[in-house]
Every structure is written in C-alpha cells, then in structure tokens.
Write an enzyme that holds these catalytic residues in place. Sequence first.
Site, PDB file in Angstrom:
ATOM      1  N   ASP A 262      -8.338  -4.969   0.403  1.00  0.00           N
ATOM      2  CA  ASP A 262      -8.083  -5.918  -0.853  1.00  0.00           C
ATOM      3  C   ASP A 262      -8.212  -7.625  -0.662  1.00  0.00           C
ATOM      4  OD1 ASP A 262      -9.525  -4.018  -2.529  1.00  0.00           O
ATOM      5  OD2 ASP A 262      -8.073  -3.330  -2.778  1.00  0.00           O
TER       6      ASP A 262
ATOM      7  N   HIS B 298       0.746  -1.432  -0.019  1.00  0.00           N
ATOM      8  CA  HIS B 298      -0.126  -0.158  -0.403  1.00  0.00           C
ATOM      9  C   HIS B 298       1.163   1.794  -0.275  1.00  0.00           C
ATOM     10  CE1 HIS B 298      -3.349   2.780   0.870  1.00  0.00           C
ATOM     11  NE2 HIS B 298      -3.917   1.958   0.967  1.00  0.00           N
TER      12      HIS B 298
HETATM   13  N1  ACO Z   1       4.066  -7.943  -4.943  1.00  0.00           N
HETATM   14  C1  ACO Z   1       5.160  -7.619  -4.528  1.00  0.00           C
HETATM   15  N2  ACO Z   1       6.595  -6.778  -4.376  1.00  0.00           N
HETATM   16  C2  ACO Z   1       5.759  -4.960  -4.943  1.00  0.00           C
HETATM   17  C3  ACO Z   1       4.373  -5.307  -4.256  1.00  0.00           C
HETATM   18  C4  ACO Z   1       3.453  -7.367  -4.611  1.00  0.00           C
HETATM   19  N3  ACO Z   1       1.762  -6.592  -4.734  1.00  0.00           N
HETATM   20  N4  ACO Z   1       4.033  -3.997  -4.278  1.00  0.00           N
HETATM   21  C5  ACO Z   1       4.981  -3.506  -4.241  1.00  0.00           C
HETATM   22  N5  ACO Z   1       5.781  -4.063  -4.605  1.00  0.00           N
HETATM   23  C6  ACO Z   1       7.070  -3.826  -4.471  1.00  0.00           C
HETATM   24  C7  ACO Z   1       7.842  -2.699  -5.236  1.00  0.00           C
HETATM   25  O1  ACO Z   1       8.344  -4.009  -6.851  1.00  0.00           O
HETATM   26  C8  ACO Z   1       8.777  -2.102  -5.196  1.00  0.00           C
HETATM   27  O2  ACO Z   1       9.930  -2.605  -4.832  1.00  0.00           O
HETATM   28  P1  ACO Z   1      11.053  -2.095  -5.102  1.00  0.00           P
HETATM   29  O3  ACO Z   1      11.855  -1.022  -3.828  1.00  0.00           O
HETATM   30  O4  ACO Z   1      12.382  -3.244  -5.231  1.00  0.00           O
HETATM   31  O5  ACO Z   1      11.655  -1.736  -6.981  1.00  0.00           O
HETATM   32  C9  ACO Z   1       8.771  -2.187  -3.446  1.00  0.00           C
HETATM   33  O6  ACO Z   1       7.026  -3.223  -3.110  1.00  0.00           O
HETATM   34  C10 ACO Z   1       7.372  -0.742  -3.728  1.00  0.00           C
HETATM   35  O7  ACO Z   1       6.255  -0.760  -4.980  1.00  0.00           O
HETATM   36  P2  ACO Z   1       5.642   0.733  -5.375  1.00  0.00           P
HETATM   37  O8  ACO Z   1       5.206  -0.061  -6.470  1.00  0.00           O
HETATM   38  O9  ACO Z   1       7.011   1.738  -5.336  1.00  0.00           O
HETATM   39  O10 ACO Z   1       4.229   0.740  -3.972  1.00  0.00           O
HETATM   40  P3  ACO Z   1       3.473   1.852  -4.707  1.00  0.00           P
HETATM   41  O11 ACO Z   1       3.432   2.845  -3.389  1.00  0.00           O
HETATM   42  O12 ACO Z   1       4.099   2.787  -5.667  1.00  0.00           O
HETATM   43  O13 ACO Z   1       2.458   0.854  -4.739  1.00  0.00           O
HETATM   44  C11 ACO Z   1       0.798  -0.287  -4.370  1.00  0.00           C
HETATM   45  C12 ACO Z   1       1.578   0.768  -3.988  1.00  0.00           C
HETATM   46  C13 ACO Z   1      -0.052   0.144  -6.474  1.00  0.00           C
HETATM   47  C14 ACO Z   1      -0.314  -1.121  -3.385  1.00  0.00           C
HETATM   48  C15 ACO Z   1       1.434  -1.448  -4.679  1.00  0.00           C
HETATM   49  O14 ACO Z   1       2.500  -2.243  -3.910  1.00  0.00           O
HETATM   50  C16 ACO Z   1       1.072  -2.535  -5.364  1.00  0.00           C
HETATM   51  O15 ACO Z   1       0.734  -2.576  -7.045  1.00  0.00           O
HETATM   52  N6  ACO Z   1       0.283  -3.718  -4.751  1.00  0.00           N
HETATM   53  C17 ACO Z   1      -0.454  -5.081  -6.188  1.00  0.00           C
HETATM   54  C18 ACO Z   1      -2.098  -4.380  -6.037  1.00  0.00           C
HETATM   55  C19 ACO Z   1      -3.088  -3.622  -5.209  1.00  0.00           C
HETATM   56  O16 ACO Z   1      -3.075  -4.620  -4.214  1.00  0.00           O
HETATM   57  N7  ACO Z   1      -3.572  -2.546  -5.262  1.00  0.00           N
HETATM   58  C20 ACO Z   1      -4.416  -2.075  -4.155  1.00  0.00           C
HETATM   59  C21 ACO Z   1      -3.924  -1.463  -2.807  1.00  0.00           C
HETATM   60  S1  ACO Z   1      -5.226  -0.865  -1.813  1.00  0.00           S
HETATM   61  C22 ACO Z   1      -6.313  -0.451  -2.568  1.00  0.00           C
HETATM   62  O17 ACO Z   1      -6.417   0.439  -3.404  1.00  0.00           O
HETATM   63  C23 ACO Z   1      -7.657   0.139  -1.821  1.00  0.00           C
END
Ligand code: ACO
Length: 436
Positions: free
Chosen positions: A359, A302
């Site tokens: 979620d 998140h």
């Molecule tokens: N699985 C694996 N790796 C992940 C995940 C995941 N679900 N989420 C983040 N990471 C990793 C990224 O690859 C990144 O790694 P790095 O630092 O080595 O490059 C690091 O964690 C940070 O991730 P970002 O994408 O930069 O985080 P951001 O804050 O931009 O994204 C998000 C947040 C979109 C929710 C992301 O965690 C994600 O894609 N999760 C899966 C989708 C999801 O569950 N969305 C629902 C969110 S809750 C809502 O909207 C109600």
Amino acid sequence: MSTAKLILDGKEHEFPVIVGTEQETAIDITTLRQRTGAITLDPGYANTGSCVSSITFIDGETGILRYRGIPIEDLCASAKFPEVCYLLIYGHLPNSEEGAEWRRQLTLNSFLHQSMINFFDHFPVTAHPMAILSAMVATLSAFYPDVMDDKKIDLSIVRLLAKAKTFAAYSFKKSIGEPAVYPRTDHSYAANFLRMMFATPAEFYEVSPVLENALNMLLIVHADHEQNCSTSTVRMVGSSLSNLYSSISAAISALWGPLHGGANEAVINMLQAIHRDGGNYRKYVDMAKKKDSGFRLMGFGHRVYKNYDPRATILKREVDLVLGALGVTDPLVDIAKNLEDIALKDDFFVERKLYPNVDFYSGILYRAMGIPMEMFTAMFALGRLPGWIAHWKEMREDPATRIHRPRQVYVGPNKTAFTPLEKRERSAYQPKFTKE
Ligand code: ACO
C-alpha cells in the site's frame, strides 16, 4: 511422519506434524480439545493455519510471493490480469483457446441489467465506492439466484469478475455526477475499466497504453495473498455454505479497514498531511515511534513480511516509470521516498522488521493515473477478487472443510444475579449519542 508432543497436567499427548511443499511445518491439533479438554489461544491467528491451500505461497522472511508456484515478478513482467485470474481460480494458465473464451466471457458479462443500473441513482453522492461495491456484489445474489446452483459455479464466477469492475467504475461516475459509460467488447479488462472511469460523452477517449499496463500490473500484484483478513473472511462466511456473492461482499467490507486494504488511502492522507506540514517527515517518523501518539506510519509493517514486501519493490519501480512516461511530478513521491529511507535506517523500524508494504506505493501510482483517492480501496478489491474466488472455490471443494467456529477463553463475570431496575447504580461509562 514426525510428531509433536504436548505435556499437559503431566500427561503426554502426541500430535501429527504436517509439512507443506515449501517445508512449512504445522502441528495438527484437530483432536486437541477432544483429547485434552484444552484449546489453543492465538489472538489475531498469527500462529494458526486455518486450512491447507495450494493457491499462493508466501515466504515473509525472504520476501517471496508466488501464485500457483509462479513468482509474482514473472507474472507482473509477462502476464495479463485475466490469465492470472484463471490461474488462481482454476490452478493453471489458460491455453490460447481457454484464454480467448475466458476473455470473451469477461467482456460479455460486464454489462449490467438495467434495474441494477437504477440502484446507482439511489445511493447518495457521498457514498464511498467500497460501500457501493459491497452492496452491489451482495445484490448480485438477488439478480442471479442461480449462484446457489453448484453446476453454474463457473458462470457465477465470471459474472462476478466481469461486473465488479463495472460496479466500481459506475460508483466513481456517480460520485462526480457523470453518466455511466458502457463496457466495450474490443477492449482488454484493464482498458475497459479505464474507459468506463474516464471517458465522457463530450470528447473522444483513447486508453493510454502506459495506464493500461500500469493497471494490469497493479491488479496482478493485488490478486492474492493467501489467508489475509479479507480472504479469511471469505472462508469464514463461505464455510456456512453462504453463496459466492454474499461471501465476497463480506470480504470487501473486511478489506475496507485502514489496517488492511484501506491503508492505501490512509498512506496518501498521511503523505498529504506531511506535505501540508512543510514536508517535515522526520517529525512523523518520531511520532510513529511513540506508542502513546496513536500514530503509525501507514503503508509500513506487515503480519507476514519481515523483509521488503516484493509487491512494494515492483510498485516502487513502476512509480518512477509511470510518472516519467506521463510527465507527472508529485511532491508526495519525494516525501514517500525520504520517509522510507529514514525509517529503514531507524532502530525502531529495523528491530521490528517494519518495511514498506504494497500500500505504500500503490496510492502514489493510482494518483498519477488520475484515480481519485476514494477509489483506491475499490481498486484493491478489483485486484483481490480472483484470490477471494479461488479460496472460496478451494474451500467448497475441500472435503475437510467444516463450518468455521473458533472457541474462546471466557474471562467475564461468573454467575451473577439479575439486579431489578430500581436497585441499579449509574454506570461509569455513559454512551454518547449526540453527533458532536
Ligand atoms: N508504524 C509504527 N509502528 C508499527 C507499525 C507502523 N506502521 N506497524 C507495526 N508497528 C509496531 C507496533 O507498534 C509493534 O510494536 P511493539 O512490538 O513495540 O508493541 C510492532 O511494530 C508489531 O506490530 P503489530 O501491530 O503487533 O503487528 P501486526 O502484525 O499485528 O500488524 C499491520 C500488522 C496491521 C500491517 C501493522 O504493521 C500496521 O498497522 N501497519 C500500518 C497499516 C498498514 O500499512 N496496513 C496495510 C497492511 S498490507 C495489506 O493489508 C495489504
């Protein structure tokens, strides 16, 4: 008031520091460009406060979520969704008189104009409920042009809250080829929705209190989450003085994406894929750790929560209660719990502070309640409506609001001469217009 100093090209500039009621600190850079000629660059707005707001407080480091100061745990334990809507939109809980009138208006306004019902006959059966929901909410401005009248704002708000659940239930009925079920004046918001979804002309339908309570709680946990992608969309669109219905229709589209509200559907798709693959969840955790796999554990991570999402804690507990009460067993629940256990111990997830988000368990609950997967994101939208409305209203009433118009750092070509057609070379990328 404390200040922050910025030195740019050897020249010092001082900016005011704003501190919120929960000690959140922000440097007010409203005059930055005017004074220095520079702008800030913050893709994804992770460090940018776009407004001041008194609706919802989140502390992502410690896992706190409060609506108008009231903890989400207390609201889930004791409140009904309509009073949470009132709280978010009007800033306080309704007293008994206000609450009764509010519930009455929510029921009275849930009926649809017959010509609006005709719209449902013309969507293809393949239409996703989110496509129908955003289209129907936009259509409200055509049926109710008085949405432009600021004196009728309360009526516009209650209409939207009331009719959106009818739209969502009708979109489901449409997809399964069953006739629409009209709302009833003697049912709660949650019970009415369940009845419109599941009652058929063929048999008597009684709303189960277990389902009614679970839905009430699901709607409450989704009701607001401050400046997330869809809420920021409401503020972005609404800042041009677009009307309430068109601003919320845009938010529904923003919510649809799998990185936002669409994640609940994506979680179930992922759990089903793991189930089909023999339940080998470790393989998927490993895959999520490999960047080049393009795979992420859906329902994990998140932007704000760097600790367990408090909404996920509430929903995880509710999954056990609801499945137990309904006598439902779901192999996906075990896969989800195993996935969570292993990910929470894995260095990759621990270092990045990736915890289950709302979620991760909401889809499992919806499944147990008999709500089909295509409806999950529409369910999220119904829950989030009061939050979107509250932010739209707060923004419209805030004299500091200006049309949202971020800047950019341009990195494209410098001034380039136009090339006549006969002298142009074939470009490296050819767009593909065929269907396969
Ligand atoms: N699985 C694996 N790796 C992940 C995940 C995941 N679900 N989420 C983040 N990471 C990793 C990224 O690859 C990144 O790694 P790095 O630092 O080595 O490059 C690091 O964690 C940070 O991730 P970002 O994408 O930069 O985080 P951001 O804050 O931009 O994204 C998000 C947040 C979109 C929710 C992301 O965690 C994600 O894609 N999760 C899966 C989708 C999801 O569950 N969305 C629902 C969110 S809750 C809502 O909207 C109600």
